[in-house]
Design a protein around this motif. Structure first.
Motif, PDB file in Angstrom:
ATOM      1  N   ASP A   1       0.832  -1.211   0.000  1.00 44.18           N
ATOM      2  CA  ASP A   1       0.000   0.000   0.000  1.00 44.18           C
ATOM      3  C   ASP A   1       0.862   1.254   0.000  1.00 44.18           C
ATOM      4  OD1 ASP A   1      -2.713  -0.699  -0.143  1.00 44.18           O
ATOM      5  OD2 ASP A   1      -2.718  -1.370   1.928  1.00 44.18           O
ATOM      6  N   LEU A   2       1.891   1.261   0.854  1.00 43.82           N
ATOM      7  CA  LEU A   2       2.728   2.455   0.987  1.00 43.82           C
ATOM      8  C   LEU A   2       3.593   2.680  -0.247  1.00 43.82           C
ATOM      9  CD1 LEU A   2       3.805   2.153   4.720  1.00 43.82           C
ATOM     10  CD2 LEU A   2       2.049   3.612   3.739  1.00 43.82           C
TER      11      LEU A   2
ATOM     12  N   VAL B   1      -1.684 -11.065  -2.610  1.00 39.13           N
ATOM     13  CA  VAL B   1      -1.137 -11.351  -1.278  1.00 39.13           C
ATOM     14  C   VAL B   1      -2.224 -11.821  -0.322  1.00 39.13           C
ATOM     15  CG1 VAL B   1       0.037 -10.352   0.726  1.00 39.13           C
ATOM     16  CG2 VAL B   1       0.744  -9.708  -1.582  1.00 39.13           C
ATOM     17  N   ALA B   2      -3.408 -11.198  -0.410  1.00 33.76           N
ATOM     18  CA  ALA B   2      -4.487 -11.495   0.537  1.00 33.76           C
ATOM     19  C   ALA B   2      -5.189 -12.817   0.250  1.00 33.76           C
ATOM     20  CB  ALA B   2      -5.510 -10.370   0.504  1.00 33.76           C
ATOM     21  N   HIS B   3      -5.099 -13.284  -0.976  1.00 36.28           N
ATOM     22  CA  HIS B   3      -5.769 -14.528  -1.368  1.00 36.28           C
ATOM     23  C   HIS B   3      -7.256 -14.498  -1.011  1.00 36.28           C
ATOM     24  CE1 HIS B   3      -1.966 -16.352  -2.452  1.00 36.28           C
ATOM     25  NE2 HIS B   3      -1.478 -16.045  -1.263  1.00 36.28           N
TER      26      HIS B   3
ATOM     27  N   ARG C   1     -11.656   1.765  -3.755  1.00 31.34           N
ATOM     28  CA  ARG C   1     -10.561   0.782  -3.728  1.00 31.34           C
ATOM     29  C   ARG C   1     -11.027  -0.540  -3.115  1.00 31.34           C
ATOM     30  NH1 ARG C   1      -5.043   1.680  -3.343  1.00 31.34           N
ATOM     31  NH2 ARG C   1      -5.502   3.631  -4.444  1.00 31.34           N
ATOM     32  N   ALA C   2     -11.809  -0.460  -2.042  1.00 35.94           N
ATOM     33  CA  ALA C   2     -12.299  -1.673  -1.388  1.00 35.94           C
ATOM     34  C   ALA C   2     -13.224  -2.454  -2.316  1.00 35.94           C
ATOM     35  CB  ALA C   2     -13.028  -1.312  -0.093  1.00 35.94           C
TER      36      ALA C   2
ATOM     37  N   VAL D   1      -7.120  -7.111   3.575  1.00 35.82           N
ATOM     38  CA  VAL D   1      -7.147  -5.956   2.675  1.00 35.82           C
ATOM     39  C   VAL D   1      -7.583  -4.700   3.413  1.00 35.82           C
ATOM     40  CG1 VAL D   1      -8.268  -4.968   0.641  1.00 35.82           C
ATOM     41  CG2 VAL D   1      -7.564  -7.370   0.632  1.00 35.82           C
ATOM     42  N   LEU D   2      -8.670  -4.787   4.173  1.00 33.34           N
ATOM     43  CA  LEU D   2      -9.211  -3.623   4.871  1.00 33.34           C
ATOM     44  C   LEU D   2      -8.278  -3.145   5.980  1.00 33.34           C
ATOM     45  CD1 LEU D   2     -12.987  -4.623   5.034  1.00 33.34           C
ATOM     46  CD2 LEU D   2     -11.880  -3.004   3.488  1.00 33.34           C
TER      47      LEU D   2
END
Length: 224
Positions: free
Chosen positions: A19-20, A133-135, A57-58, A141-142
């Motif tokens: 994210d960063l 990455v989150a699969h 984005r979510a 994600v949140l």
């Protein structure tokens, strides 16, 4: 994947880093979109625009698996972003501090709209990387978004204040957006592969063309 397990924490750390790293351009566009507003409205525009961008984005992340199957998606995002890079170079036509509340309100709404549209266009890379990455774990994600967003907002305010003092940063910011636009187009599985089949140097040619156009346009705007 259990919450607070080693696997979960490692994945969360990876998402925060992604994210960063990937949000650097987003901080620039937030800063540039809000720079024309008076100080008392600038922070509000940043907060509201960022909140809207986060919601978009979510939602995009929720449908990331489907997005991966859509041809031309990254190329379209890049083409949406390029005009925004040019638009942000245009000087303000009025001094927002001296205009009436209607004109100030219009500038405020425009800044918020620009932030949300630009973030949605630029967020494709973020969404696809984070979804991998989150699969499919939306908690990851949140959480990643919630932790990284304050840092992005804080960074955008610093950039915005610097742009008031150093106008050349505006051109630099637009050049960054132009580079991101070219990069998104080149990473599109269909359009990117086609362009790269024309010449192996397209990875350099397209970004240079886009950035060059920004520099030429900024000089033209400066002379007006």
């Amino acid at each position: 994947m259990e919450i607070l397990s080693t696997q979960f924490l490692l994945a969360l750390g990876s998402i925060i880093l992604l994210d960063l790293v990937l949000a650097g351009d987003n901080a620039v566009v937030i800063a540039m979109a809000s720079r024309k507003l008076p100080e008392n409205m600038r922070k509000r525009a940043i907060y509201i625009g960022t909140a809207g961008a986060v919601i978009i984005r979510a939602i995009m992340t929720l449908i990331a698996t489907y997005l991966l199957t859509i041809p031309f998606l990254q190329a379209i995002g890049g083409l949406i972003l390029l005009p925004i890079a040019f638009k942000l170079l245009k000087p303000e036509k009025h001094n927002l501090e001296d205009t009436n509340s209607l004109s100030a309100s219009t500038g405020f709404a425009t800044a918020i709209k620009t932030i949300i549209i630009a973030d949605a266009a630029m967020g494709i890379d973020n969404v696809l990387a984070i979804a991998g990455v989150a699969h499919g774990n939306m908690v990851l994600v949140l959480l990643g978004l919630a932790i990284s967003i304050p840092i992005v907002v804080w960074g955008s305010q610093i950039i915005s204040n610097l742009m008031d003092r150093l106008p050349i940063l505006i051109t630099l910011g637009s050049a960054i957006l132009a580079y991101t636009s070219a990069s998104m187009i080149l990473h599109d599985k269909i359009i990117g592969n086609f362009l790269l089949s024309l010449t192996e140097y397209m990875n350099y040619i397209l970004p240079v063309l886009f950035i060059g156009a920004i520099i030429v346009y900024s000089q033209k705007v400066a002379k007006k």
